[in-house]
Design a protein around this motif. Structure first.
Motif, PDB file in Angstrom:
ATOM      1  N   LEU A  22     -10.405  -1.164  -5.548  1.00  0.00           N
ATOM      2  CA  LEU A  22      -9.101  -0.875  -6.135  1.00  0.00           C
ATOM      3  C   LEU A  22      -8.985   0.595  -6.497  1.00  0.00           C
ATOM      4  N   GLY A  23     -10.057   1.155  -7.040  1.00  0.00           N
ATOM      5  CA  GLY A  23     -10.053   2.571  -7.410  1.00  0.00           C
ATOM      6  C   GLY A  23      -9.914   3.471  -6.198  1.00  0.00           C
ATOM      7  N   SER A  24     -10.609   3.111  -5.123  1.00  0.00           N
ATOM      8  CA  SER A  24     -10.520   3.945  -3.922  1.00  0.00           C
ATOM      9  C   SER A  24      -9.151   3.816  -3.266  1.00  0.00           C
ATOM     10  N   ASP A  25      -8.532   2.634  -3.333  1.00  0.00           N
ATOM     11  CA  ASP A  25      -7.171   2.481  -2.798  1.00  0.00           C
ATOM     12  C   ASP A  25      -6.185   3.348  -3.578  1.00  0.00           C
ATOM     13  N   ARG A  26      -6.333   3.367  -4.885  1.00  0.00           N
ATOM     14  CA  ARG A  26      -5.445   4.182  -5.716  1.00  0.00           C
ATOM     15  C   ARG A  26      -5.652   5.667  -5.402  1.00  0.00           C
ATOM     16  N   LEU A  27      -6.891   6.072  -5.284  1.00  0.00           N
ATOM     17  CA  LEU A  27      -7.195   7.463  -4.949  1.00  0.00           C
ATOM     18  C   LEU A  27      -6.609   7.825  -3.581  1.00  0.00           C
ATOM     19  N   ARG A  28      -6.747   6.921  -2.622  1.00  0.00           N
ATOM     20  CA  ARG A  28      -6.207   7.151  -1.282  1.00  0.00           C
ATOM     21  C   ARG A  28      -4.687   7.303  -1.336  1.00  0.00           C
ATOM     22  N   ARG A  29      -4.015   6.460  -2.118  1.00  0.00           N
ATOM     23  CA  ARG A  29      -2.559   6.569  -2.246  1.00  0.00           C
ATOM     24  C   ARG A  29      -2.156   7.880  -2.913  1.00  0.00           C
ATOM     25  N   LEU A  30      -2.896   8.292  -3.940  1.00  0.00           N
ATOM     26  CA  LEU A  30      -2.598   9.555  -4.615  1.00  0.00           C
ATOM     27  C   LEU A  30      -2.773  10.743  -3.673  1.00  0.00           C
ATOM     28  N   LEU A  31      -3.843  10.719  -2.891  1.00  0.00           N
ATOM     29  CA  LEU A  31      -4.079  11.802  -1.928  1.00  0.00           C
ATOM     30  C   LEU A  31      -2.998  11.829  -0.852  1.00  0.00           C
TER      31      LEU A  31
END
Length: 154
Positions: free
Chosen positions: A7-16
């Motif tokens: 979930l954290g990596s998905d959020r980071l990916r969306r932010l990037l």
């Protein structure tokens, strides 16, 4: 635990992705909305072109005069500015490709580097490009070509 990390990596990916999209839009606003001839620009008190954003890119008169002195007088009415190049890497090779404003600029580039107005130069290698920047700094805009797949693109 791996679910939370996912979930954290998905959020980071969306932010990037959002940040990259915003930067892309910002750069798109800095491209020229118009191209003007060298002859026209030399006649203006403040030589400039309008950008997509509505702002203006102002040319340094010394750069315009340097280009005018480096080219035959009879093509000054055909040479439009600014020169828009895209930069990309193709393996270990760095390439600056002329994207706009067109064929007469490709001919001017060929004249500058080869001394022949009949040919066209659409790509400038990394060894020659600094020469253009030193002589005509304010006349050139460079956009970055980024291929997210890592493959060479056309």
């Amino acid at each position: 635990m791996s679910g939370a990390a996912g979930l954290g990596s998905d959020r980071l990916r969306r932010l990037l992705a959002k940040k990259l999209y915003e930067e892309k839009k910002r750069f798109e606003m800095m491209v020229p909305a118009e191209y003007r001839t060298l002859r026209e620009l030399l006649e203006e008190e403040v030589p400039s072109v309008r950008l997509v954003s509505g702002d203006y890119h102002v040319f340094d008169r010394r750069d315009l005069e340097a280009l005018a002195s480096d080219l035959p007088w009879y093509i000054r009415g055909f040479i439009r500015l600014p020169w828009l190049f895209s930069y990309r890497r193709a393996g270990f090779k760095q390439v600056y490709r002329l994207e706009a404003p067109g064929r007469w600029v490709a001919r001017a580039l060929n004249y500058i580097f080869e001394g022949d107005i009949g040919g066209e130069l659409w790509e400038v290698d990394a060894w020659r490009f600094p020469r253009l920047l030193r002589r005509y700094k304010s006349l050139i805009l460079v956009i970055l070509h980024i291929d997210a797949t890592g493959e060479e693109s056309s």
